[in-house]
Write a protein that holds these residues in place. Sequence first.
Motif, PDB file in Angstrom:
ATOM      1  N   PHE A   1       0.838  -1.186   0.000  1.00  0.00           N
ATOM      2  CA  PHE A   1       0.000   0.000   0.000  1.00  0.00           C
ATOM      3  C   PHE A   1       0.875   1.239   0.000  1.00  0.00           C
ATOM      4  CE2 PHE A   1      -2.311  -3.394   2.003  1.00  0.00           C
ATOM      5  CZ  PHE A   1      -3.564  -3.313   1.450  1.00  0.00           C
TER       6      PHE A   1
ATOM      7  N   THR B   1      -7.352   1.308   6.454  1.00  0.00           N
ATOM      8  CA  THR B   1      -8.308   2.320   6.035  1.00  0.00           C
ATOM      9  C   THR B   1      -9.685   1.687   5.978  1.00  0.00           C
ATOM     10  OG1 THR B   1      -6.622   3.454   4.734  1.00  0.00           O
ATOM     11  CG2 THR B   1      -8.916   3.933   4.186  1.00  0.00           C
TER      12      THR B   1
ATOM     13  N   HIS C   1     -10.007  12.591   4.974  1.00  0.00           N
ATOM     14  CA  HIS C   1      -9.763  11.480   5.885  1.00  0.00           C
ATOM     15  C   HIS C   1      -9.607  12.005   7.301  1.00  0.00           C
ATOM     16  CE1 HIS C   1      -8.880   9.360   2.205  1.00  0.00           C
ATOM     17  NE2 HIS C   1      -8.692   8.242   2.869  1.00  0.00           N
TER      18      HIS C   1
ATOM     19  N   THR D   1       0.135   5.350   0.580  1.00  0.00           N
ATOM     20  CA  THR D   1      -0.855   6.371   0.891  1.00  0.00           C
ATOM     21  C   THR D   1      -0.225   7.724   0.599  1.00  0.00           C
ATOM     22  OG1 THR D   1      -1.866   5.017   2.603  1.00  0.00           O
ATOM     23  CG2 THR D   1      -2.303   7.379   2.698  1.00  0.00           C
TER      24      THR D   1
END
Length: 83
Positions: A16, A77, A50, A18
């Motif tokens: 991942f 998330t 977020h 971000t």
Amino acid sequence: MSAPHHTPATTGEDEFVTIIGGDAEEIGQVFQAEGLAAKDFTIVHRIGRHRIAMAPGQQDMSALVGALIGGRLVAATYTRRAR
């Protein structure tokens, strides 16, 4: 905004990345600069605001920032669909 630093996932693990920015244009620029599309990264969900909540054991902000910069931050998330 500087490009994200990340460590490669070990074989067989999802990876991942971000990207945090002020707006979608900034995020798109970093995505392109990092060549993430060519590395088979796709966006998980749409770009949006977020809220970040820290786990109880992570109250030391300098350690948290160090983990983020060093590519060692573990995150999950969660999303909730509009009602």
